[in-house]
Scaffold this active site. Structure first.
Site, PDB file in Angstrom:
ATOM      1  N   GLY A  57       0.597   4.660   1.304  1.00  0.00           N
ATOM      2  CA  GLY A  57       0.473   6.027   0.783  1.00  0.00           C
ATOM      3  C   GLY A  57       1.238   7.034   1.621  1.00  0.00           C
ATOM      4  O   GLY A  57       2.139   6.672   2.369  1.00  0.00           O
ATOM      5  N   HIS A  64       9.764   5.732   0.015  1.00  0.00           N
ATOM      6  CA  HIS A  64       8.965   4.912  -0.921  1.00  0.00           C
ATOM      7  C   HIS A  64       9.535   5.007  -2.338  1.00  0.00           C
ATOM      8  O   HIS A  64       9.582   4.015  -3.061  1.00  0.00           O
ATOM      9  CB  HIS A  64       7.511   5.396  -0.954  1.00  0.00           C
ATOM     10  CG  HIS A  64       6.789   5.288   0.348  1.00  0.00           C
ATOM     11  ND1 HIS A  64       6.418   6.373   1.096  1.00  0.00           N
ATOM     12  CD2 HIS A  64       6.354   4.196   1.033  1.00  0.00           C
ATOM     13  CE1 HIS A  64       5.788   5.976   2.185  1.00  0.00           C
ATOM     14  NE2 HIS A  64       5.737   4.663   2.177  1.00  0.00           N
ATOM     15  N   LYS A  99      13.488   0.098   7.139  1.00  0.00           N
ATOM     16  CA  LYS A  99      13.055   0.806   8.346  1.00  0.00           C
ATOM     17  C   LYS A  99      12.099  -0.061   9.162  1.00  0.00           C
ATOM     18  O   LYS A  99      12.130  -0.055  10.376  1.00  0.00           O
ATOM     19  CB  LYS A  99      12.391   2.143   8.026  1.00  0.00           C
ATOM     20  CG  LYS A  99      12.175   2.902   9.333  1.00  0.00           C
ATOM     21  CD  LYS A  99      11.823   4.313   9.161  1.00  0.00           C
ATOM     22  CE  LYS A  99      10.357   4.547   9.028  1.00  0.00           C
ATOM     23  NZ  LYS A  99       9.488   3.891  10.005  1.00  0.00           N
ATOM     24  N   ASP A 100      11.268  -0.840   8.465  1.00  0.00           N
ATOM     25  CA  ASP A 100      10.367  -1.767   9.166  1.00  0.00           C
ATOM     26  C   ASP A 100      11.053  -3.124   9.247  1.00  0.00           C
ATOM     27  O   ASP A 100      10.613  -4.099   8.626  1.00  0.00           O
ATOM     28  CB  ASP A 100       9.041  -1.856   8.411  1.00  0.00           C
ATOM     29  CG  ASP A 100       8.358  -0.500   8.337  1.00  0.00           C
ATOM     30  OD1 ASP A 100       8.110   0.092   9.392  1.00  0.00           O
ATOM     31  OD2 ASP A 100       8.106  -0.015   7.212  1.00  0.00           O
TER      32      ASP A 100
HETATM   33  O1  PAF Z   1       5.073  -0.991   5.419  1.00  0.00           O
HETATM   34  C1  PAF Z   1       3.904  -0.621   5.188  1.00  0.00           C
HETATM   35  O2  PAF Z   1       3.650   0.484   4.735  1.00  0.00           O
HETATM   36  C2  PAF Z   1       2.749  -1.571   5.482  1.00  0.00           C
HETATM   37  O3  PAF Z   1       2.968  -2.277   6.652  1.00  0.00           O
HETATM   38  C3  PAF Z   1       2.440  -2.516   4.316  1.00  0.00           C
HETATM   39  C4  PAF Z   1       3.598  -3.466   4.032  1.00  0.00           C
HETATM   40  C5  PAF Z   1       2.111  -1.703   3.076  1.00  0.00           C
HETATM   41  C6  PAF Z   1       1.225  -3.391   4.659  1.00  0.00           C
HETATM   42  O4  PAF Z   1       0.090  -2.622   4.889  1.00  0.00           O
END
Ligand code: PAF
Length: 285
Positions: free
Chosen positions: A31, A37, A149-150
Protein backbone atom coordinates in the site's frame (compact mmCIF):
# COMPACT_ATOMS: atom_id res chain seq x y z
CA UNK A 1 -13.18 -3.57 -8.96
CA UNK A 2 -13.93 -6.38 -6.53
CA UNK A 3 -12.54 -6.17 -3.03
CA UNK A 4 -11.59 -9.31 -1.15
CA UNK A 5 -10.81 -8.92 2.55
CA UNK A 6 -10.46 -12.63 3.26
CA UNK A 7 -9.17 -15.70 1.45
CA UNK A 8 -12.77 -16.96 1.32
CA UNK A 9 -13.86 -13.71 -0.38
CA UNK A 10 -11.21 -14.18 -3.05
CA UNK A 11 -11.74 -17.91 -3.67
CA UNK A 12 -14.76 -17.68 -6.06
CA UNK A 13 -13.03 -15.20 -8.41
CA UNK A 14 -10.28 -17.58 -9.46
CA UNK A 15 -12.40 -20.43 -10.95
CA UNK A 16 -14.66 -17.86 -12.62
CA UNK A 17 -11.70 -16.24 -14.37
CA UNK A 18 -10.30 -19.66 -15.20
CA UNK A 19 -13.55 -20.70 -16.87
CA UNK A 20 -13.32 -17.53 -18.99
CA UNK A 21 -9.80 -18.62 -19.95
CA UNK A 22 -8.30 -15.49 -18.39
CA UNK A 23 -4.72 -15.32 -17.13
CA UNK A 24 -4.08 -13.47 -13.88
CA UNK A 25 -1.27 -11.08 -13.02
CA UNK A 26 -0.60 -10.24 -9.37
CA UNK A 27 1.05 -7.06 -8.12
CA UNK A 28 1.88 -7.56 -4.43
CA UNK A 29 2.20 -4.29 -2.46
CA UNK A 30 2.18 -2.94 1.05
CA UNK A 31 0.00 0.00 0.00
CA UNK A 32 0.84 3.74 0.30
CA UNK A 33 0.76 3.47 -3.48
CA UNK A 34 2.78 5.81 -5.69
CA UNK A 35 3.71 6.08 -9.36
CA UNK A 36 6.21 3.24 -8.95
CA UNK A 37 3.36 0.87 -8.01
CA UNK A 38 1.22 2.33 -10.80
CA UNK A 39 3.93 1.44 -13.33
CA UNK A 40 3.84 -2.18 -12.09
CA UNK A 41 0.05 -2.28 -12.38
CA UNK A 42 0.09 -0.79 -15.89
CA UNK A 43 2.67 -3.38 -16.91
CA UNK A 44 0.53 -6.14 -15.35
CA UNK A 45 -2.49 -4.94 -17.34
CA UNK A 46 -0.51 -5.38 -20.55
CA UNK A 47 0.47 -8.91 -19.56
CA UNK A 48 -2.79 -10.52 -18.43
CA UNK A 49 -6.54 -9.94 -18.85
CA UNK A 50 -7.08 -9.98 -15.06
CA UNK A 51 -5.03 -7.99 -12.58
CA UNK A 52 -5.07 -8.45 -8.81
CA UNK A 53 -3.29 -6.05 -6.47
CA UNK A 54 -2.69 -7.10 -2.88
CA UNK A 55 -2.28 -4.50 -0.16
CA UNK A 56 -0.89 -5.97 3.03
CA UNK A 57 1.61 -4.43 5.43
CA UNK A 58 3.37 -7.66 6.23
CA UNK A 59 4.51 -7.76 9.88
CA UNK A 60 6.96 -10.64 9.43
CA UNK A 61 9.24 -8.65 7.14
CA UNK A 62 9.76 -5.90 9.74
CA UNK A 63 12.37 -6.25 12.48
CA UNK A 64 11.47 -5.54 16.13
CA UNK A 65 12.72 -1.93 16.01
CA UNK A 66 11.55 -1.11 12.49
CA UNK A 67 8.60 0.94 11.26
CA UNK A 68 5.79 -1.66 11.13
CA UNK A 69 3.49 0.36 13.43
CA UNK A 70 4.18 3.65 11.66
CA UNK A 71 4.29 2.32 8.10
CA UNK A 72 1.91 4.54 6.07
CA UNK A 73 -1.57 3.04 5.77
CA UNK A 74 -3.72 4.91 3.24
CA UNK A 75 -6.22 2.26 2.25
CA UNK A 76 -9.06 4.47 1.06
CA UNK A 77 -6.80 6.54 -1.16
CA UNK A 78 -5.04 3.39 -2.40
CA UNK A 79 -8.35 1.78 -3.40
CA UNK A 80 -9.37 4.92 -5.30
CA UNK A 81 -6.07 4.80 -7.19
CA UNK A 82 -6.63 1.13 -8.04
CA UNK A 83 -10.15 1.80 -9.21
CA UNK A 84 -8.88 4.60 -11.43
CA UNK A 85 -6.08 2.60 -13.04
CA UNK A 86 -8.46 -0.32 -13.66
CA UNK A 87 -7.71 -3.33 -11.50
CA UNK A 88 -10.01 -6.38 -11.39
CA UNK A 89 -9.60 -7.14 -7.71
CA UNK A 90 -7.87 -5.81 -4.60
CA UNK A 91 -6.92 -8.35 -1.95
CA UNK A 92 -6.64 -6.53 1.39
CA UNK A 93 -6.42 -9.08 4.21
CA UNK A 94 -5.96 -8.34 7.91
CA UNK A 95 -2.91 -9.70 9.72
CA UNK A 96 -4.95 -12.49 11.40
CA UNK A 97 -6.12 -13.70 7.97
CA UNK A 98 -2.55 -14.15 6.69
CA UNK A 99 -1.08 -15.23 10.03
CA UNK A 100 -3.80 -17.06 11.98
CA UNK A 101 -3.02 -17.95 15.61
CA UNK A 102 -0.44 -20.73 15.79
CA UNK A 103 1.20 -19.78 12.46
CA UNK A 104 4.58 -21.58 12.39
CA UNK A 105 5.60 -22.03 8.75
CA UNK A 106 8.24 -19.87 7.06
CA UNK A 107 10.02 -20.12 3.71
CA UNK A 108 13.69 -19.17 3.63
CA UNK A 109 15.93 -18.75 0.61
CA UNK A 110 19.20 -19.48 2.35
CA UNK A 111 22.33 -17.32 1.94
CA UNK A 112 20.74 -14.86 -0.49
CA UNK A 113 18.58 -13.49 2.31
CA UNK A 114 21.58 -12.96 4.60
CA UNK A 115 23.52 -10.72 2.23
CA UNK A 116 23.14 -6.95 1.58
CA UNK A 117 19.94 -5.82 3.39
CA UNK A 118 19.88 -9.18 5.20
CA UNK A 119 22.88 -8.12 7.30
CA UNK A 120 20.98 -5.34 9.09
CA UNK A 121 17.52 -6.92 8.54
CA UNK A 122 18.17 -10.61 9.30
CA UNK A 123 14.54 -11.81 9.21
CA UNK A 124 13.30 -9.47 6.47
CA UNK A 125 13.51 -11.74 3.43
CA UNK A 126 12.10 -14.76 5.28
CA UNK A 127 9.02 -12.58 5.88
CA UNK A 128 8.92 -11.49 2.24
CA UNK A 129 9.22 -14.99 0.75
CA UNK A 130 6.69 -16.41 3.21
CA UNK A 131 4.04 -13.81 2.45
CA UNK A 132 4.73 -13.84 -1.30
CA UNK A 133 4.41 -17.64 -1.44
CA UNK A 134 1.18 -17.43 0.55
CA UNK A 135 -0.15 -14.75 -1.83
CA UNK A 136 0.80 -16.96 -4.81
CA UNK A 137 -1.13 -19.85 -3.24
CA UNK A 138 -4.21 -17.73 -2.58
CA UNK A 139 -4.32 -15.74 -5.84
CA UNK A 140 -2.72 -18.39 -8.10
CA UNK A 141 -1.39 -15.85 -10.60
CA UNK A 142 0.32 -16.79 -13.87
CA UNK A 143 2.48 -13.69 -13.61
CA UNK A 144 3.67 -11.61 -10.66
CA UNK A 145 5.13 -8.14 -11.13
CA UNK A 146 7.76 -6.58 -8.85
CA UNK A 147 9.88 -3.42 -8.92
CA UNK A 148 13.61 -3.32 -9.58
CA UNK A 149 14.06 -0.93 -6.66
CA UNK A 150 13.92 -3.99 -4.38
CA UNK A 151 16.61 -5.72 -6.41
CA UNK A 152 17.56 -8.24 -3.72
CA UNK A 153 13.89 -9.11 -3.20
CA UNK A 154 13.48 -9.86 -6.92
CA UNK A 155 16.60 -12.07 -6.98
CA UNK A 156 15.34 -13.99 -3.94
CA UNK A 157 11.82 -14.40 -5.32
CA UNK A 158 13.21 -15.63 -8.64
CA UNK A 159 15.23 -18.20 -6.70
CA UNK A 160 12.26 -19.29 -4.60
CA UNK A 161 10.15 -19.75 -7.76
CA UNK A 162 12.91 -21.78 -9.40
CA UNK A 163 13.77 -23.88 -6.34
CA UNK A 164 10.17 -24.73 -5.46
CA UNK A 165 9.05 -25.19 -9.09
CA UNK A 166 6.32 -22.57 -8.80
CA UNK A 167 4.31 -21.97 -11.95
CA UNK A 168 4.53 -18.15 -11.88
CA UNK A 169 6.46 -15.91 -14.27
CA UNK A 170 8.23 -13.13 -12.41
CA UNK A 171 8.36 -9.80 -14.23
CA UNK A 172 10.58 -6.99 -12.95
CA UNK A 173 9.88 -3.35 -13.90
CA UNK A 174 12.38 -0.47 -13.93
CA UNK A 175 12.77 1.93 -11.02
CA UNK A 176 10.58 5.04 -11.26
CA UNK A 177 12.39 8.21 -10.17
CA UNK A 178 11.53 11.80 -9.28
CA UNK A 179 12.94 14.36 -11.75
CA UNK A 180 15.93 14.89 -9.39
CA UNK A 181 16.72 11.18 -9.38
CA UNK A 182 15.22 10.06 -6.05
CA UNK A 183 13.69 6.61 -6.48
CA UNK A 184 10.00 6.53 -5.53
CA UNK A 185 9.38 4.78 -2.22
CA UNK A 186 6.53 4.76 0.28
CA UNK A 187 9.16 5.65 2.90
CA UNK A 188 10.08 8.94 1.15
CA UNK A 189 7.10 10.46 2.94
CA UNK A 190 9.03 10.15 6.24
CA UNK A 191 11.70 12.60 5.02
CA UNK A 192 11.87 16.25 6.05
CA UNK A 193 12.51 18.64 3.16
CA UNK A 194 16.22 18.81 4.02
CA UNK A 195 16.44 15.03 4.26
CA UNK A 196 14.53 14.72 1.00
CA UNK A 197 17.21 16.86 -0.66
CA UNK A 198 20.04 14.86 0.96
CA UNK A 199 18.46 11.57 -0.17
CA UNK A 200 19.33 12.36 -3.81
CA UNK A 201 22.88 11.30 -2.87
CA UNK A 202 21.75 7.73 -3.62
CA UNK A 203 21.05 8.32 -7.31
CA UNK A 204 24.01 10.72 -7.56
CA UNK A 205 26.28 7.89 -6.36
CA UNK A 206 24.74 5.46 -8.85
CA UNK A 207 25.34 8.00 -11.65
CA UNK A 208 28.92 8.48 -10.52
CA UNK A 209 29.55 4.73 -10.63
CA UNK A 210 27.94 4.38 -14.07
CA UNK A 211 30.08 7.23 -15.44
CA UNK A 212 33.25 5.82 -13.88
CA UNK A 213 32.60 2.40 -15.41
CA UNK A 214 31.98 4.12 -18.74
CA UNK A 215 35.44 5.69 -18.51
CA UNK A 216 36.93 2.20 -18.21
CA UNK A 217 37.17 1.55 -14.45
CA UNK A 218 35.98 -1.97 -13.69
CA UNK A 219 37.52 -2.65 -10.27
CA UNK A 220 34.72 -2.87 -7.70
CA UNK A 221 36.96 -1.69 -4.82
CA UNK A 222 37.83 1.53 -6.66
CA UNK A 223 34.19 2.24 -7.51
CA UNK A 224 33.05 1.55 -3.95
CA UNK A 225 35.76 3.87 -2.54
CA UNK A 226 34.50 6.68 -4.76
CA UNK A 227 30.93 6.04 -3.63
CA UNK A 228 31.90 6.03 0.06
CA UNK A 229 33.78 9.32 -0.40
CA UNK A 230 30.81 10.92 -2.10
CA UNK A 231 28.38 9.64 0.55
CA UNK A 232 30.61 11.06 3.28
CA UNK A 233 30.13 14.53 1.76
CA UNK A 234 26.44 14.44 2.75
CA UNK A 235 26.25 14.90 6.54
CA UNK A 236 22.57 13.90 6.84
CA UNK A 237 23.27 10.50 5.30
CA UNK A 238 24.82 7.46 6.97
CA UNK A 239 25.85 4.61 4.72
CA UNK A 240 24.49 1.19 5.67
CA UNK A 241 26.20 -0.59 2.79
CA UNK A 242 27.50 -0.11 -0.73
CA UNK A 243 28.21 -3.34 -2.57
CA UNK A 244 28.83 -4.60 -6.07
CA UNK A 245 27.58 -8.15 -6.37
CA UNK A 246 26.81 -10.96 -8.76
CA UNK A 247 23.27 -10.60 -10.16
CA UNK A 248 22.26 -14.16 -9.33
CA UNK A 249 23.94 -15.19 -6.10
CA UNK A 250 24.55 -11.68 -4.69
CA UNK A 251 28.13 -12.55 -3.75
CA UNK A 252 30.63 -9.66 -3.90
CA UNK A 253 32.58 -9.40 -7.14
CA UNK A 254 36.02 -7.88 -7.67
CA UNK A 255 35.90 -6.97 -11.34
CA UNK A 256 32.94 -6.00 -13.46
CA UNK A 257 32.81 -8.27 -16.49
CA UNK A 258 29.17 -9.09 -17.22
CA UNK A 259 26.30 -7.15 -15.62
CA UNK A 260 26.82 -6.58 -11.89
CA UNK A 261 24.42 -5.19 -9.31
CA UNK A 262 25.50 -2.05 -7.47
CA UNK A 263 23.27 -1.91 -4.38
CA UNK A 264 23.16 0.92 -1.84
CA UNK A 265 21.38 1.32 1.49
CA UNK A 266 21.56 4.45 3.64
CA UNK A 267 19.93 6.05 6.61
CA UNK A 268 18.72 9.59 6.00
CA UNK A 269 17.90 10.72 9.51
CA UNK A 270 15.91 7.74 10.82
CA UNK A 271 14.66 6.64 7.40
CA UNK A 272 16.36 3.73 5.67
CA UNK A 273 16.38 3.99 1.88
CA UNK A 274 17.74 1.67 -0.80
CA UNK A 275 18.61 2.11 -4.46
CA UNK A 276 20.52 0.18 -7.11
CA UNK A 277 21.62 -0.06 -10.70
CA UNK A 278 23.17 -2.63 -12.97
CA UNK A 279 26.73 -1.85 -14.04
CA UNK A 280 28.02 -3.22 -17.31
CA UNK A 281 31.56 -3.18 -18.60
CA UNK A 282 31.69 -0.53 -21.26
CA UNK A 283 32.96 -1.61 -24.65
CA UNK A 284 34.85 1.09 -26.54
CA UNK A 285 34.78 -0.84 -29.84
O1 PAF B 1 7.89 -5.02 -2.10
C1 PAF B 1 7.00 -4.99 -1.23
O2 PAF B 1 6.23 -4.05 -1.13
C2 PAF B 1 6.85 -6.16 -0.27
O3 PAF B 1 8.09 -6.64 0.12
C3 PAF B 1 5.97 -7.29 -0.81
C4 PAF B 1 6.57 -7.94 -2.05
C5 PAF B 1 4.59 -6.74 -1.13
C6 PAF B 1 5.81 -8.39 0.24
O4 PAF B 1 5.22 -7.91 1.40
Amino acid sequence: MQIARTIADFKPMRPQWQSEGSGVALVPTMGALHEGHMSLIKRARGLAPRVVVSIFVNPTQFGPHEDFENYPRLLERDLEMLEEVGVDAAFIPEVAEMYPPGFKTFVTVEELGSRLCGVSRPTHFRGVTTVVLKLFNIIQPHIAVFGQKDAQQTVIIHRMVRDLGLDVDIVVCPIVREPDGLALSSRNRYLTSQERQAATILSRCLDLAEQTVKYGENRAAVLLDEIRRKMASEPRVRLDYAEIVDCEDLSPIETIEGPALLALAVFVGKTRLIDNTYLRRFSHT
